[in-house]
Scaffold this motif. Structure first.
Motif, PDB file in Angstrom:
ATOM      1  N   ALA A   1       0.841  -1.207   0.000  1.00  0.00           N
ATOM      2  CA  ALA A   1       0.000   0.000   0.000  1.00  0.00           C
ATOM      3  C   ALA A   1       0.875   1.255   0.000  1.00  0.00           C
ATOM      4  N   VAL A   2       1.968   1.226   0.766  1.00  0.00           N
ATOM      5  CA  VAL A   2       2.864   2.395   0.812  1.00  0.00           C
ATOM      6  C   VAL A   2       3.414   2.656  -0.592  1.00  0.00           C
ATOM      7  N   MET A   3       3.794   1.594  -1.285  1.00  0.00           N
ATOM      8  CA  MET A   3       4.344   1.756  -2.644  1.00  0.00           C
ATOM      9  C   MET A   3       3.291   2.310  -3.598  1.00  0.00           C
ATOM     10  N   ASP A   4       2.049   1.817  -3.472  1.00  0.00           N
ATOM     11  CA  ASP A   4       0.974   2.312  -4.345  1.00  0.00           C
ATOM     12  C   ASP A   4       0.703   3.782  -4.076  1.00  0.00           C
ATOM     13  N   ILE A   5       0.749   4.162  -2.803  1.00  0.00           N
ATOM     14  CA  ILE A   5       0.452   5.550  -2.444  1.00  0.00           C
ATOM     15  C   ILE A   5       1.539   6.485  -2.997  1.00  0.00           C
ATOM     16  N   ILE A   6       2.801   6.095  -2.884  1.00  0.00           N
ATOM     17  CA  ILE A   6       3.891   6.982  -3.321  1.00  0.00           C
ATOM     18  C   ILE A   6       4.128   6.852  -4.827  1.00  0.00           C
ATOM     19  N   SER A   7       4.065   5.627  -5.320  1.00  0.00           N
ATOM     20  CA  SER A   7       4.114   5.374  -6.765  1.00  0.00           C
ATOM     21  C   SER A   7       5.278   6.072  -7.492  1.00  0.00           C
ATOM     22  N   ARG A   8       6.486   5.844  -7.003  1.00  0.00           N
ATOM     23  CA  ARG A   8       7.687   6.365  -7.686  1.00  0.00           C
ATOM     24  C   ARG A   8       8.756   5.291  -7.699  1.00  0.00           C
ATOM     25  N   ASP A   9       9.610   5.311  -8.710  1.00  0.00           N
ATOM     26  CA  ASP A   9      10.682   4.306  -8.803  1.00  0.00           C
ATOM     27  C   ASP A   9      11.936   4.806  -8.097  1.00  0.00           C
ATOM     28  N   GLY A  10      12.788   3.852  -7.760  1.00  0.00           N
ATOM     29  CA  GLY A  10      14.133   4.175  -7.273  1.00  0.00           C
ATOM     30  C   GLY A  10      14.182   5.019  -6.021  1.00  0.00           C
ATOM     31  N   LEU A  11      13.300   4.746  -5.068  1.00  0.00           N
ATOM     32  CA  LEU A  11      13.261   5.562  -3.847  1.00  0.00           C
ATOM     33  C   LEU A  11      14.361   5.161  -2.877  1.00  0.00           C
TER      34      LEU A  11
END
Ligand SMILES: C[S@@+](CC[C@H](N)C(=O)[O-])C[C@H]1O[C@@H](n2cnc3c(N)ncnc32)[C@H](O)[C@@H]1O
Length: 250
Positions: free
Chosen positions: A37-47
């Protein structure tokens, strides 16, 4: 009579932490769901992600597999050692989140299943974020009735053990300020010793949290469920929301 007070939650105490592993963490499914869910919310690569209070960091594998860089910190040496052994691609260190001093280092700072209780943590996180970075943490839903249920009802009880020691428990919940207290008195009448274990928790209201986040510098704050839908008051589900605070371009 000798009274000895001991906090019930003692992160960083080896014996406590080893026991906590058996009962304290969310299930694997919940951890994985939250990490996604955190990844879907932020939705950016290479963090470049810093996960404070990371515990065992079991869910870091979701972020590592997606190609992100992960740094995990926690107060507990026991948890950090286990996290290191589980996720070879991440970096870990034992650190109290009140001592976080890094500046402009991370695109994303996370705190999962651990409450924000004051403004010191948001202030430290704000400093550690790069411009345009985000702080994502979880808030418990104040009207999640299943959680309140039996566990949060007021009760007092006593139990006589076989060795003639007594266990008295007190549980009180104050709905108006969403504060609960739990206390166990272990009475030994022969020695006269009383060991008192105590735990309490008070959640900041959503509006107080938003005020704190804006006051330390975040430019926007949103409260979302795991599917990215905005928080709506009075819904019993879900159990937790995500709070997303953005640093802005400063
Ligand atoms: C319920 S666990 C959650 C761990 C992990 N984020 C997860 O979701 O599985 C709470 C964590 O907060 C950590 N913690 C509590 N106070 C802390 C502090 N002041 N600094 C760093 N970690 C802390 C504990 O050691 C524990 O690992």
């Amino acid at each position: 009579m000798k009274k000895i007070y001991v906090p019930m939650i003692r992160y960083g105490d080896k014996e406590f932490d080893e026991g906590f592993i058996g009962w304290g963490f969310q299930s694997m499914e919940e951890q994985i769901r939250d990490a996604r869910a955190v990844m879907d919310i932020i939705s950016r690569d290479g963090l470049k992600i810093l996960d404070i209070a990371c515990g065992l960091g079991t869910y870091h594998k979701v972020w590592l597999e997606a190609g992100h860089t992960v740094v995990g910190t926690d107060l507990s040496e026991t948890f950090i050692t286990m996290a290191r052994n589980t996720n070879t691609g991440a970096a870990y260190r034992v650190e109290n989140f009140y001592d976080l001093e890094e500046e402009n280092e991370y695109d994303l700072v996370t705190m999962i299943d651990t409450p924000v209780e004051d403004e010191d943590v948001p202030r430290n996180v704000y400093r550690a974020l790069k411009p345009d970075g985000s702080f994502v943490f979880q808030l418990s839903n104040p009207v999640y009735k299943h959680l309140r249920g039996q566990k949060l009802e007021n009760s007092r009880s006593w139990k006589e053990n076989e060795d003639r020691t007594f266990l008295l428990t007190r549980h009180e919940y104050n709905e108006d300020i969403d504060r609960w207290e739990y206390e166990e008195w272990h009475l030994n009448l022969e020695t006269g010793d009383v060991l008192i274990e105590h735990n309490f928790s008070t959640h900041l209201t959503f509006s107080r949290l938003v005020d704190i986040l804006l006051a330390v510098g975040f430019c926007s704050v949103s409260i979302l469920d795991a599917d990215g839908r905005p928080y709506t008051t009075s819904h019993e589900d879900p159990k937790n929301f995500f709070c997303v605070a953005r640093k802005g371009m400063k």
